[in-house]
Design an enzyme around this catalytic site. Structure first.
Site, PDB file in Angstrom:
ATOM      1  CG  HIS A  70      -2.099  -0.741   1.170  1.00 55.52           C
ATOM      2  ND1 HIS A  70      -3.254  -0.329   1.769  1.00 55.52           N
ATOM      3  CD2 HIS A  70      -2.410  -1.903   0.550  1.00 55.52           C
ATOM      4  CE1 HIS A  70      -4.230  -1.194   1.524  1.00 55.52           C
ATOM      5  NE2 HIS A  70      -3.733  -2.163   0.794  1.00 55.52           N
TER       6      HIS A  70
ATOM      7  NE  ARG B 228      -4.619   0.666  -1.275  1.00 55.01           N
ATOM      8  CZ  ARG B 228      -5.554   0.835  -0.335  1.00 55.01           C
ATOM      9  NH1 ARG B 228      -6.657   0.096  -0.323  1.00 55.01           N
ATOM     10  NH2 ARG B 228      -5.383   1.730   0.619  1.00 55.01           N
TER      11      ARG B 228
ATOM     12  CE1 TYR C 280      -8.826   3.301   0.354  1.00 58.69           C
ATOM     13  CE2 TYR C 280      -9.536   3.265   2.647  1.00 58.69           C
ATOM     14  CZ  TYR C 280      -8.920   2.646   1.579  1.00 58.69           C
ATOM     15  OH  TYR C 280      -8.414   1.395   1.723  1.00 58.69           O
TER      16      TYR C 280
ATOM     17  CG  ASP D 267      -9.862   0.074  -2.284  1.00 59.59           C
ATOM     18  OD1 ASP D 267      -9.614  -0.519  -1.221  1.00 59.59           O
ATOM     19  OD2 ASP D 267     -11.004   0.138  -2.785  1.00 59.59           O
TER      20      ASP D 267
ATOM     21  CG  HIS E  95     -12.640   2.293   0.374  1.00 56.59           C
ATOM     22  ND1 HIS E  95     -13.422   2.610   1.446  1.00 56.59           N
ATOM     23  CD2 HIS E  95     -11.797   1.341   0.799  1.00 56.59           C
ATOM     24  CE1 HIS E  95     -13.058   1.901   2.499  1.00 56.59           C
ATOM     25  NE2 HIS E  95     -12.079   1.109   2.122  1.00 56.59           N
TER      26      HIS E  95
ATOM     27  CD  GLU F 127      -9.863  -3.219  -3.148  1.00 52.90           C
ATOM     28  OE1 GLU F 127      -8.661  -2.948  -3.318  1.00 52.90           O
ATOM     29  OE2 GLU F 127     -10.339  -3.490  -2.038  1.00 52.90           O
TER      30      GLU F 127
ATOM     31  CD  GLU G  45     -12.013  -4.198   1.302  1.00 53.61           C
ATOM     32  OE1 GLU G  45     -10.993  -4.247   0.595  1.00 53.61           O
ATOM     33  OE2 GLU G  45     -12.188  -3.334   2.170  1.00 53.61           O
TER      34      GLU G  45
ATOM     35  NE  ARG H 209      -9.684  -6.505  -2.602  1.00 48.70           N
ATOM     36  CZ  ARG H 209      -8.667  -6.456  -1.759  1.00 48.70           C
ATOM     37  NH1 ARG H 209      -7.710  -7.373  -1.821  1.00 48.70           N
ATOM     38  NH2 ARG H 209      -8.592  -5.512  -0.832  1.00 48.70           N
TER      39      ARG H 209
ATOM     40  CG  HIS I 117      -9.505  -7.208   2.736  1.00 47.72           C
ATOM     41  ND1 HIS I 117     -10.350  -7.085   3.810  1.00 47.72           N
ATOM     42  CD2 HIS I 117      -8.845  -6.034   2.631  1.00 47.72           C
ATOM     43  CE1 HIS I 117     -10.207  -5.876   4.337  1.00 47.72           C
ATOM     44  NE2 HIS I 117      -9.307  -5.220   3.630  1.00 47.72           N
TER      45      HIS I 117
ATOM     46  CD  GLU J  21      -5.371  -5.230   0.996  1.00 47.73           C
ATOM     47  OE1 GLU J  21      -6.446  -5.779   0.674  1.00 47.73           O
ATOM     48  OE2 GLU J  21      -5.316  -4.112   1.535  1.00 47.73           O
TER      49      GLU J  21
ATOM     50  CD1 TRP K  42     -14.027   6.875   5.061  1.00 53.87           C
ATOM     51  CD2 TRP K  42     -13.962   4.653   5.324  1.00 53.87           C
ATOM     52  NE1 TRP K  42     -12.752   6.541   5.341  1.00 53.87           N
ATOM     53  CE2 TRP K  42     -12.662   5.197   5.527  1.00 53.87           C
ATOM     54  CE3 TRP K  42     -14.141   3.273   5.431  1.00 53.87           C
ATOM     55  CZ2 TRP K  42     -11.559   4.395   5.824  1.00 53.87           C
ATOM     56  CZ3 TRP K  42     -13.047   2.480   5.740  1.00 53.87           C
ATOM     57  CH2 TRP K  42     -11.778   3.054   5.938  1.00 53.87           C
TER      58      TRP K  42
HETATM   59  O1  CS2 Z   1      -8.549  -2.839   0.286  1.00 47.53           O
HETATM   60  C1  CS2 Z   1      -8.239  -2.429   1.403  1.00 47.53           C
HETATM   61  O2  CS2 Z   1      -7.206  -2.722   2.011  1.00 47.53           O
HETATM   62  C2  CS2 Z   1      -9.182  -1.474   2.101  1.00 47.53           C
HETATM   63  O3  CS2 Z   1     -10.458  -1.556   1.533  1.00 47.53           O
HETATM   64  C3  CS2 Z   1      -9.173  -1.758   3.576  1.00 47.53           C
HETATM   65  O4  CS2 Z   1      -8.051  -1.138   4.118  1.00 47.53           O
HETATM   66  C4  CS2 Z   1     -10.408  -1.303   4.321  1.00 47.53           C
HETATM   67  O5  CS2 Z   1     -10.523   0.107   4.235  1.00 47.53           O
HETATM   68  C5  CS2 Z   1     -10.272  -1.725   5.774  1.00 47.53           C
HETATM   69  O6  CS2 Z   1     -10.059  -3.109   5.825  1.00 47.53           O
HETATM   70  C6  CS2 Z   1     -11.511  -1.362   6.570  1.00 47.53           C
HETATM   71  O7  CS2 Z   1     -11.367  -1.799   7.891  1.00 47.53           O
HETATM   72 MG    MG Z   2     -10.418  -2.344  -0.378  1.00 45.01          MG
END
Ligand code: CS2
Ligand code: MG
Length: 402
Positions: free
Chosen positions: A122, A147, A159, A210, A212, A236, A262, A283, A312, A339, A402
């Site tokens: 990340h 990512r 985010y 992502d 999100h 994603e 996820e 995921r 995830h 991930e 979010w």
């Molecule tokens: O793909 C990801 O890693 C995110 O979507 C997560 O960090 C997500 O925000 C968290 O798991 C939420 O607790």
């Molecule tokens: Mg995610």
């Protein structure tokens, strides 16, 4: 053989985790992860008050019947709390079964389909420039897939932007931090980020992003199309997936690969997405989607439609999930990517494990079971700390995703 006792360990080495430990009359124990970010105590209570009394006296080797008992027997099927609890039981039982067999979990599943597991890290920054630099840091650490999430000009607390570049913990307050979202600013910015990344690092690194859950299907199609020149590995959570058919609107208008799942907790959340090939990667995880037993069903179903796994692996999934996931990833034929958002040193100390990172890949260990344990004495030094995930509103105050 019988289950003689089980207990839930809630700890917070930098962030909250919920772990289930199951004991048997042959002295073999197993552990499973039951962490649900922001709702941890719900799963802890579900396990302690409603599941564990049903486990005592059962044969731990009957993982399938126990799964069916906990799924059908609850009457109120599915959902993240129920399925995280079932996942923890199932993961602990597979851990016990592999230990009884004296083999690493991947052997029990069918042996190695690969020697190593491709992972993605990340990279993030407050600005485009910081994010480009952070991607360079991950490339220097050996990552082949990264990512990229960046602060967005004009949006505070976007985010995916963390305090440091290695650990991202969004549950940063006892009650949700309020953030503001602005889709037009986001849609204008993201293509510039990936254009700069390709300009800087060429076409080789696998780049992921992502969304999100923040776009409508049409906006997601626009973004996917605008990112096509930059060849993403995946885009994603492009849009909320309760309406699985919404992905058809995206799929028909962009070739950017799509990943979702996820937050899914059973095959029913993704059946249409998979059988209509509306996505490229699923995921779902050992922690959220019913443990090894159910995740294997999802992966096998996905394989029929050439959909690959991309589990995830954020920091709110404990090393127990990462350990079990790596054994699953080492076996599963239609593997895509894993991930790997690194845990903190204090978390790793509470959850000793035998998996290791090398040159952009993770390697699961060879010890019997999933290779992760919990140091309960150390865990007790980190009591639970109330924390919830942020929420997002549009500029006019409308509640958003979010
Ligand atoms: O793909 C990801 O890693 C995110 O979507 C997560 O960090 C997500 O925000 C968290 O798991 C939420 O607790
Ligand atoms: Mg995610």
């Amino acid at each position: 053989m019988k289950i003689t006792a089980a207990r839930v360990i809630v700890c917070s080495p930098g962030r909250n985790f919920v772990t289930l430990l199951i004991e048997t009359d042959q002295g073999v124990t197993g552990i499973g992860d039951a962490t649900l970010n922001g709702r941890e105590l719900s799963v802890a209570s579900y396990l302690t008050d409603h599941v564990i009394p049903n486990l005592i006296g059962r044969d731990p080797r009957q993982s399938e019947d126990i799964w069916q008992f906990l799924y059908r027997g609850a009457y109120w099927r599915r959902g993240p709390v129920t399925m995280s609890a079932i996942s923890a039981v199932d993961t602990a039982l597979w851990d016990i079964k592999a230990k009884l067999a004296g083999m690493p979990l991947y052997q029990l599943l069918g042996g190695k389909s690969r020697e190593r597991v491709l992972v993605y890290g990340h990279a993030n920054g407050n600005t485009l420039e910081e994010t480009v630099d952070a991607v360079g840091q991950y490339i220097a650490m050996g990552y082949k897939a990264i990512r990229a999430q960046s602060g967005i000009p004009g949006i505070a607390k976007a985010y995916g932007v963390a305090r440091g570049t290695l650990h991202y913990e969004p549950a940063d307050a006892a009650l949700p931090t309020e953030t503001v979202w602005d889709t037009p600013k986001y849609l204008r910015f993201v293509p510039k980020l990936f254009e700069k990344l390709r300009e800087t690092y060429g076409d080789e690194p696998e780049l992921l992003h992502d969304v999100h859950h923040r776009l409508t299907p049409n906006e997601a199609a626009q973004l996917g199309k605008s990112l096509e020149p930059y060849r993403l590995f995946w885009m994603e959570d492009a849009t909320p997936a309760e309406n699985q058919q919404a992905f058809r609107l995206i799929r028909e208008r962009t070739t950017t690969p799509l990943a979702v799942g996820e937050i899914f907790n059973t095959i029913w959340d993704c059946k249409e997405l998979i059988e209509n090939q509306l996505i490229d990667y699923i995921r779902t995880t050992v922690l959220r989607a019913g443990g090894i037993t159910h995740l294997r069903r999802i992966a096998d179903f996905a394989a029929l439609y050439q959909v690959r796994t991309g589990s995830h692996g954020a920091t709110d999934l404990s090393p127990v999930t990462m350990g079990a996931a790596l054994h699953f990833d080492t076996w599963v034929p239609n593997f895509g990517i894993q991930e790997y958002m690194r845990h903190s040193e204090e978390t790793d100390a509470v959850f000793p494990h035998d998996y290791r990172f090398e040159a952009g890949h993770l390697y699961c260990g060879e010890s019997p079971g999933h290779g992760v344990t919990i140091d309960e004495e150390l865990a007790a030094k980190y009591p639970y700390k109330p924390a919830q995930l942020p929420i997002a509103r549009l500029e006019d105050g409308t509640m958003w995703n979010w």
